[in-house]
Design a protein around this motif. Structure first.
Motif, mmCIF file in Angstrom:
data_model
loop_
_atom_site.group_PDB
_atom_site.id
_atom_site.type_symbol
_atom_site.label_atom_id
_atom_site.label_comp_id
_atom_site.label_asym_id
_atom_site.label_seq_id
_atom_site.Cartn_x
_atom_site.Cartn_y
_atom_site.Cartn_z
ATOM 1 N N ARG A 105 49.521 125.945 12.839
ATOM 2 C CA ARG A 105 49.871 126.303 14.211
ATOM 3 C C ARG A 105 48.638 126.839 14.933
ATOM 4 O O ARG A 105 47.731 127.387 14.308
ATOM 5 C CB ARG A 105 50.980 127.361 14.233
ATOM 6 N N ALA A 106 48.648 126.663 16.249
ATOM 7 C CA ALA A 106 47.505 127.109 17.056
ATOM 8 C C ALA A 106 47.436 128.623 17.151
ATOM 9 O O ALA A 106 46.382 129.174 17.493
ATOM 10 C CB ALA A 106 47.581 126.500 18.454
ATOM 11 N N ALA A 107 48.532 129.311 16.884
ATOM 12 C CA ALA A 107 48.537 130.780 16.902
ATOM 13 C C ALA A 107 49.626 131.272 15.964
ATOM 14 O O ALA A 107 50.651 130.608 15.774
ATOM 15 C CB ALA A 107 48.777 131.306 18.319
ATOM 16 N N GLU A 108 49.408 132.441 15.390
ATOM 17 C CA GLU A 108 50.383 133.060 14.482
ATOM 18 C C GLU A 108 50.393 134.565 14.704
ATOM 19 O O GLU A 108 49.424 135.143 15.201
ATOM 20 C CB GLU A 108 50.038 132.733 13.032
ATOM 21 N N LYS A 109 51.497 135.184 14.301
ATOM 22 C CA LYS A 109 51.650 136.620 14.492
ATOM 23 C C LYS A 109 51.227 137.357 13.224
ATOM 24 O O LYS A 109 51.718 137.071 12.133
ATOM 25 C CB LYS A 109 53.104 136.954 14.838
ATOM 26 N N GLY A 115 66.334 124.750 17.260
ATOM 27 C CA GLY A 115 67.430 125.136 18.137
ATOM 28 C C GLY A 115 67.040 125.394 19.570
ATOM 29 O O GLY A 115 67.836 125.959 20.330
ATOM 30 N N THR A 116 65.850 124.989 19.975
ATOM 31 C CA THR A 116 65.364 125.284 21.333
ATOM 32 C C THR A 116 65.720 124.155 22.302
ATOM 33 O O THR A 116 65.696 122.978 21.944
ATOM 34 C CB THR A 116 63.849 125.529 21.306
ATOM 35 N N LEU A 117 66.049 124.533 23.525
ATOM 36 C CA LEU A 117 66.355 123.593 24.595
ATOM 37 C C LEU A 117 65.178 123.515 25.563
ATOM 38 O O LEU A 117 64.768 124.525 26.141
ATOM 39 C CB LEU A 117 67.608 124.037 25.352
ATOM 40 N N VAL A 118 64.624 122.315 25.723
ATOM 41 C CA VAL A 118 63.605 122.032 26.734
ATOM 42 C C VAL A 118 64.307 121.211 27.815
ATOM 43 O O VAL A 118 64.637 120.050 27.602
ATOM 44 C CB VAL A 118 62.415 121.258 26.139
ATOM 45 N N ASP A 119 64.555 121.824 28.957
ATOM 46 C CA ASP A 119 65.402 121.205 29.966
ATOM 47 C C ASP A 119 64.613 120.251 30.867
ATOM 48 O O ASP A 119 63.394 120.109 30.748
ATOM 49 C CB ASP A 119 66.080 122.296 30.799
ATOM 50 N N SER A 120 65.324 119.634 31.805
ATOM 51 C CA SER A 120 64.730 118.634 32.688
ATOM 52 C C SER A 120 63.575 119.208 33.500
ATOM 53 O O SER A 120 63.628 120.350 33.974
ATOM 54 C CB SER A 120 65.786 118.092 33.642
ATOM 55 N N CYS A 121 62.539 118.400 33.642
ATOM 56 C CA CYS A 121 61.349 118.732 34.439
ATOM 57 C C CYS A 121 60.552 119.893 33.860
ATOM 58 O O CYS A 121 59.779 120.541 34.573
ATOM 59 C CB CYS A 121 61.712 119.014 35.899
ATOM 60 N N ASP A 122 60.712 120.167 32.574
ATOM 61 C CA ASP A 122 59.928 121.224 31.922
ATOM 62 C C ASP A 122 58.610 120.662 31.400
ATOM 63 O O ASP A 122 58.530 119.507 30.968
ATOM 64 C CB ASP A 122 60.694 121.817 30.734
ATOM 65 N N THR A 123 57.584 121.513 31.405
ATOM 66 C CA THR A 123 56.296 121.189 30.803
ATOM 67 C C THR A 123 55.950 122.271 29.788
ATOM 68 O O THR A 123 55.978 123.461 30.110
ATOM 69 C CB THR A 123 55.176 121.121 31.858
ATOM 70 N N VAL A 124 55.664 121.862 28.569
ATOM 71 C CA VAL A 124 55.210 122.776 27.524
ATOM 72 C C VAL A 124 53.754 122.430 27.244
ATOM 73 O O VAL A 124 53.448 121.370 26.686
ATOM 74 C CB VAL A 124 56.065 122.651 26.249
ATOM 75 N N GLY A 125 52.847 123.304 27.653
ATOM 76 C CA GLY A 125 51.423 123.009 27.626
ATOM 77 C C GLY A 125 50.821 123.025 26.238
ATOM 78 O O GLY A 125 51.444 123.444 25.249
ATOM 79 N N SER A 126 49.582 122.573 26.150
ATOM 80 C CA SER A 126 48.876 122.473 24.882
ATOM 81 C C SER A 126 48.808 123.820 24.179
ATOM 82 O O SER A 126 48.480 124.837 24.782
ATOM 83 C CB SER A 126 47.462 121.921 25.103
ATOM 84 N N CYS A 127 49.184 123.808 22.895
ATOM 85 C CA CYS A 127 49.117 124.976 21.999
ATOM 86 C C CYS A 127 50.171 126.041 22.284
ATOM 87 O O CYS A 127 50.208 127.062 21.588
ATOM 88 C CB CYS A 127 47.731 125.614 22.011
ATOM 89 N N GLU A 139 50.840 141.303 16.241
ATOM 90 C CA GLU A 139 50.013 140.765 17.317
ATOM 91 C C GLU A 139 49.796 139.272 17.111
ATOM 92 O O GLU A 139 49.545 138.815 15.997
ATOM 93 C CB GLU A 139 48.648 141.474 17.356
ATOM 94 N N TRP A 140 49.869 138.521 18.222
ATOM 95 C CA TRP A 140 49.618 137.092 18.157
ATOM 96 C C TRP A 140 48.121 136.824 18.210
ATOM 97 O O TRP A 140 47.414 137.367 19.054
ATOM 98 C CB TRP A 140 50.313 136.379 19.303
ATOM 99 N N GLU A 141 47.657 135.980 17.285
ATOM 100 C CA GLU A 141 46.244 135.645 17.209
ATOM 101 C C GLU A 141 46.078 134.135 17.156
ATOM 102 O O GLU A 141 46.848 133.429 16.492
ATOM 103 C CB GLU A 141 45.606 136.265 15.958
ATOM 104 N N ALA A 142 45.080 133.644 17.860
ATOM 105 C CA ALA A 142 44.793 132.211 17.851
ATOM 106 C C ALA A 142 44.166 131.809 16.528
ATOM 107 O O ALA A 142 43.390 132.571 15.931
ATOM 108 C CB ALA A 142 43.855 131.855 18.999
ATOM 109 N N ASN A 143 44.511 130.625 16.056
ATOM 110 C CA ASN A 143 43.801 130.001 14.941
ATOM 111 C C ASN A 143 42.729 129.095 15.547
ATOM 112 O O ASN A 143 43.006 127.951 15.916
ATOM 113 C CB ASN A 143 44.772 129.197 14.075
#
Length: 278
Positions: free
Chosen positions: A46-50, A137-149, A54-58
């Protein structure tokens, strides 16, 4: 270091030193990049982990994503009878049904290197970019954008027309984080590495970015860059440092976010939508 991390690190060093490019990269390099994309899609990396709360980027994972752009040539590709041009194909969604996930035609686009968990729903049109992690179990609804990482937790609801920004560079910067059981109302915008704490409910059209203050009425403090867990948040406008001016009457105002305790009625309202995921 895992073997894959070591291989990506070696490729990055060559690429960063101008010793390797799209013309000189060979089969071994592309085999490493393909294995890297597979690991992203499988959720193994994953690009980041907790860590310790605290969340940290990989950084090496984000470097691997950048290598896929830097070492691959743009090619004409086919999708839905339309030719598009990109360095990567779209993700293969043929196994979604086997894990209980569904994506509706015709405009649900998941780019290669994005992880889609089990029991997810992707409503068209929606776009999930490389390096994004969408939990079970996540819902990504219409016209949604989930960006890189971007890291989206489990059992999250992204309301229609929601933008989750991407943070690919600098590689050491953590991306946008939406933790487990969060509900974002329609039209929300979350950008620039903002962290939305678990179980929170965010009202529609709320902008969450590190540049906008969060007035946390629970702890009675003003914070930036995060919404604590178990909050109900919504947009309000507060007085700006710009006062009266000859060009307009009255004071100026700027957007802010107000966070309060979750109320029972708010939780019940979000639970009513669970039937859509059955």
């Amino acid at each position: 270091m895992s073997a894959l991390e070591t291989e990506i690190d070696d490729l990055w060093t060559q690429y960063d030193n101008d010793e390797l490019d799209a013309d000189s990269a060979g089969e071994d390099a592309f085999a490493t990049l393909d294995s890297f994309l597979d690991a992203l899609e499988d959720g193994e990396i994953r690009a980041a982990e907790k860590h310790d709360g605290e969340w940290e980027a990989n950084a090496w994972v984000k470097q691997g994503i950048l290598l896929n752009f830097g070492l691959r040539a743009t090619e004409p590709r086919e999708y839905g009878g339309v030719t598009y041009n990109d360095v990567l194909p779209l993700a293969n969604s043929s196994d979604y049904a086997a894990r209980g996930s569904r994506n509706t035609p015709d405009g649900t686009v998941v780019r290669r290197g994005a992880h889609i968990g089990s029991d997810c729903i992707l409503m068209s049109p929606a776009f999930v970019n490389i390096g994004a992690h969408v939990g079970d179990g996540t819902l990504v609804d219409s016209c949604d954008t989930v960006g890189s990482c971007a890291q989206i937790g489990a059992n999250v609801k992204l309301g229609a027309n929601t933008l989750i920004g991407g943070v690919l560079e600098p590689v050491e910067n953590a991306p946008v984080i939406i933790e487990d059981n969060v509900s974002l109302g329609a039209g929300c915008r979350v950008t620039s590495g903002f962290v939305v704490g678990e179980n929170s409910v965010v009202g529609e059209n709320t902008l969450l970015t590190p540049r906008i203050p969060v007035y946390d009425l629970v702890e009675e403090e003003v914070i930036y860059g995060e919404l604590p867990a178990d909050r109900r948040a919504f947009t309000r406008f507060v007085e700006s440092s710009v006062s009266d001016h000859d060009l307009f009457e009255g004071g100026a105002y700027k957007p802010a976010v107000v966070a309060t305790d979750l109320e029972t009625e708010t939780l019940e309202a979000t639970e009513r939508e669970d039937a859509l995921r059955e």
